[in-house]
Motif scaffolding. Sequence first.
Motif, PDB file in Angstrom:
ATOM      1  N   MET A   1       0.844  -1.168   0.000  1.00 36.24           N
ATOM      2  CA  MET A   1       0.000   0.000   0.000  1.00 36.24           C
ATOM      3  C   MET A   1       0.887   1.228   0.000  1.00 36.24           C
ATOM      4  N   LYS A   2       0.361   2.276  -0.573  1.00 33.28           N
ATOM      5  CA  LYS A   2       1.083   3.551  -0.596  1.00 33.28           C
ATOM      6  C   LYS A   2       0.512   4.449   0.486  1.00 33.28           C
ATOM      7  N   VAL A   3       1.393   5.125   1.197  1.00 30.05           N
ATOM      8  CA  VAL A   3       0.969   6.102   2.188  1.00 30.05           C
ATOM      9  C   VAL A   3       1.830   7.347   2.053  1.00 30.05           C
ATOM     10  N   PHE A   4       1.231   8.481   2.347  1.00 27.89           N
ATOM     11  CA  PHE A   4       1.983   9.712   2.493  1.00 27.89           C
ATOM     12  C   PHE A   4       2.273   9.899   3.968  1.00 27.89           C
ATOM     13  N   ALA A   5       3.470  10.337   4.275  1.00 25.84           N
ATOM     14  CA  ALA A   5       3.875  10.680   5.632  1.00 25.84           C
ATOM     15  C   ALA A   5       4.382  12.120   5.585  1.00 25.84           C
ATOM     16  N   ILE A   6       3.676  12.994   6.272  1.00 27.43           N
ATOM     17  CA  ILE A   6       3.995  14.420   6.247  1.00 27.43           C
ATOM     18  C   ILE A   6       4.511  14.829   7.617  1.00 27.43           C
ATOM     19  N   ALA A   7       5.725  15.352   7.630  1.00 24.69           N
ATOM     20  CA  ALA A   7       6.397  15.703   8.882  1.00 24.69           C
ATOM     21  C   ALA A   7       5.915  17.035   9.429  1.00 24.69           C
ATOM     22  N   THR A   8       5.906  17.104  10.740  1.00 22.71           N
ATOM     23  CA  THR A   8       5.680  18.358  11.460  1.00 22.71           C
ATOM     24  C   THR A   8       6.675  18.399  12.609  1.00 22.71           C
ATOM     25  N   PRO A   9       7.522  19.430  12.625  1.00 21.77           N
ATOM     26  CA  PRO A   9       8.459  19.533  13.742  1.00 21.77           C
ATOM     27  C   PRO A   9       7.725  19.938  15.014  1.00 21.77           C
ATOM     28  N   LYS A  10       8.184  19.423  16.131  1.00 25.67           N
ATOM     29  CA  LYS A  10       7.639  19.832  17.421  1.00 25.67           C
ATOM     30  C   LYS A  10       8.326  21.120  17.865  1.00 25.67           C
ATOM     31  N   PRO A  11       7.689  21.899  18.721  1.00 29.39           N
ATOM     32  CA  PRO A  11       8.320  23.149  19.196  1.00 29.39           C
ATOM     33  C   PRO A  11       9.676  22.920  19.861  1.00 29.39           C
ATOM     34  N   THR A  12       9.912  21.711  20.340  1.00 28.74           N
ATOM     35  CA  THR A  12      11.191  21.400  20.992  1.00 28.74           C
ATOM     36  C   THR A  12      12.337  21.201  19.992  1.00 28.74           C
ATOM     37  N   LEU A  13      12.033  21.180  18.695  1.00 28.20           N
ATOM     38  CA  LEU A  13      13.090  21.020  17.684  1.00 28.20           C
ATOM     39  C   LEU A  13      13.717  22.384  17.398  1.00 28.20           C
ATOM     40  N   THR A  14      14.767  22.673  18.114  1.00 30.33           N
ATOM     41  CA  THR A  14      15.489  23.936  17.950  1.00 30.33           C
ATOM     42  C   THR A  14      16.554  23.772  16.864  1.00 30.33           C
ATOM     43  N   THR A  37      11.223   1.267   1.561  1.00 32.20           N
ATOM     44  CA  THR A  37      10.110   1.721   2.393  1.00 32.20           C
ATOM     45  C   THR A  37       9.694   3.132   2.000  1.00 32.20           C
ATOM     46  N   VAL A  38      10.667   3.998   1.799  1.00 28.79           N
ATOM     47  CA  VAL A  38      10.410   5.345   1.295  1.00 28.79           C
ATOM     48  C   VAL A  38      10.680   5.309  -0.206  1.00 28.79           C
ATOM     49  N   GLU A  39       9.623   5.541  -0.972  1.00 30.60           N
ATOM     50  CA  GLU A  39       9.725   5.461  -2.430  1.00 30.60           C
ATOM     51  C   GLU A  39      10.142   6.799  -3.046  1.00 30.60           C
ATOM     52  N   GLN A  40       9.567   7.866  -2.529  1.00 27.33           N
ATOM     53  CA  GLN A  40       9.901   9.208  -2.993  1.00 27.33           C
ATOM     54  C   GLN A  40       9.889  10.132  -1.785  1.00 27.33           C
ATOM     55  N   ASN A  54       6.026   2.917   0.625  1.00 20.86           N
ATOM     56  CA  ASN A  54       5.494   1.666   0.116  1.00 20.86           C
ATOM     57  C   ASN A  54       5.586   0.653   1.258  1.00 20.86           C
ATOM     58  N   VAL A  55       4.443   0.410   1.922  1.00 20.82           N
ATOM     59  CA  VAL A  55       4.413  -0.431   3.121  1.00 20.82           C
ATOM     60  C   VAL A  55       3.225  -1.382   3.062  1.00 20.82           C
ATOM     61  N   SER A  57       1.184  -1.792   5.731  1.00 23.16           N
ATOM     62  CA  SER A  57       0.113  -1.277   6.586  1.00 23.16           C
ATOM     63  C   SER A  57       0.505   0.078   7.166  1.00 23.16           C
ATOM     64  N   ILE A  58      -0.486   0.756   7.724  1.00 24.74           N
ATOM     65  CA  ILE A  58      -0.230   2.011   8.439  1.00 24.74           C
ATOM     66  C   ILE A  58       0.692   1.739   9.630  1.00 24.74           C
ATOM     67  N   GLU A  59       0.478   0.619  10.287  1.00 22.46           N
ATOM     68  CA  GLU A  59       1.307   0.271  11.437  1.00 22.46           C
ATOM     69  C   GLU A  59       2.768   0.113  11.043  1.00 22.46           C
ATOM     70  N   GLU A  60       3.006  -0.486   9.867  1.00 17.05           N
ATOM     71  CA  GLU A  60       4.395  -0.614   9.389  1.00 17.05           C
ATOM     72  C   GLU A  60       4.998   0.750   9.112  1.00 17.05           C
ATOM     73  N   ALA A  61       4.218   1.650   8.531  1.00 19.14           N
ATOM     74  CA  ALA A  61       4.717   3.004   8.272  1.00 19.14           C
ATOM     75  C   ALA A  61       5.086   3.695   9.579  1.00 19.14           C
ATOM     76  N   LYS A  62       4.207   3.591  10.571  1.00 20.98           N
ATOM     77  CA  LYS A  62       4.479   4.207  11.873  1.00 20.98           C
ATOM     78  C   LYS A  62       5.732   3.626  12.509  1.00 20.98           C
ATOM     79  N   ALA A  63       5.873   2.317  12.459  1.00 24.65           N
ATOM     80  CA  ALA A  63       7.043   1.662  13.051  1.00 24.65           C
ATOM     81  C   ALA A  63       8.322   2.069  12.334  1.00 24.65           C
ATOM     82  N   SER A  64       8.257   2.173  11.027  1.00 23.05           N
ATOM     83  CA  SER A  64       9.417   2.573  10.238  1.00 23.05           C
ATOM     84  C   SER A  64       9.838   3.998  10.571  1.00 23.05           C
TER      85      SER A  64
END
Length: 96
Positions: A1-14, A37-40, A54-55, A57-64
């Motif tokens: 399955m294809k998933v998008f993973a979009i990053a968001t930095p936390k305020p603690t990321l200085t 695992t990361v295709e693009q 390219n994973v 499941s969603i759980e595999e994406a989260k674990a990765s």
Amino acid sequence: MKVFAIATPKPTLTPDKLQQYMPAEVPATLQHYLDGTVEQFWFREKSGPIFLMNVESIEEAKASLAELPLVANDLMTYEIFPVSPLKPLGRLIQSK
């Protein structure tokens, strides 16, 4: 399955913490790419990366993603959602 993973930095990321973790983050991301695992990937200024993964499941994406140093050290999160081809396009073919 294809998933998008979009990053968001936390305020603690200085900027200092980013400099500290990037020497480990970059090779870890590259390893995910080489493993398939990361295709693009893309980058949003001041927000972070967007991965097409390219994973199985969603759980595999989260674990990765949890293995990445910025996530493992609670400095970044990812919104993960599955994607698929645009289904209505099939109607154009079926109309023949």
